[in-house]
Design a protein around this motif. Sequence first.
Motif: not given
Length: 173
Positions: A24-25, A31-34, A102-104
């Motif tokens: 949920a982060v 450009g990604h939305h979780g 963003a890095v996992r």
Amino acid sequence: MIDLVPPTPALYDAWAACVVDFGAVHMDGSGHHGPMDTARPAFDAYLAERLREADHAWEPPADRVHASYRWMVEGDEVVGFVGIRHRLTPFLLEQGGHVGYAVRPSRRREGHATAALARTLPLCVRLGIARVLVTCAEDNVGSRRTIERNGGVLEDVRAGTLRFWIDAARPPA
């Protein structure tokens, strides 16, 4: 060492694993939305949207801009995402900047963001963005270091957001 690759259906499984790692982060300015739906039909729609955003034949809505996306890939693993906004809206000038990444969570503190930003700057130059705005939250020490390692010069702080400019045509010293 990571490579930056355009979004591709060939990396669906690796992309899905990366998205699941985020949970949920929020994936910041990439450009990604979780959280995101990792089912194949949702991925296909997501991929089509990302590719369309880079196409200058497409006219974005007033609150959007053309954007190019890259995935940080190491071996067969997607370790993160990069988004390059081709121009700045008033909001992006204040908060979002030209580049987001963003890095996992399971692959942070390994230098991936620093390497990805360094590889993104030549892409910015090819897009006609010689002076690149990159932002981060005031309390995001890791992102601040990433930006500074890539030549970012702090202009100011606005509403808790640090705003850095990078001369993309000149590599950092």
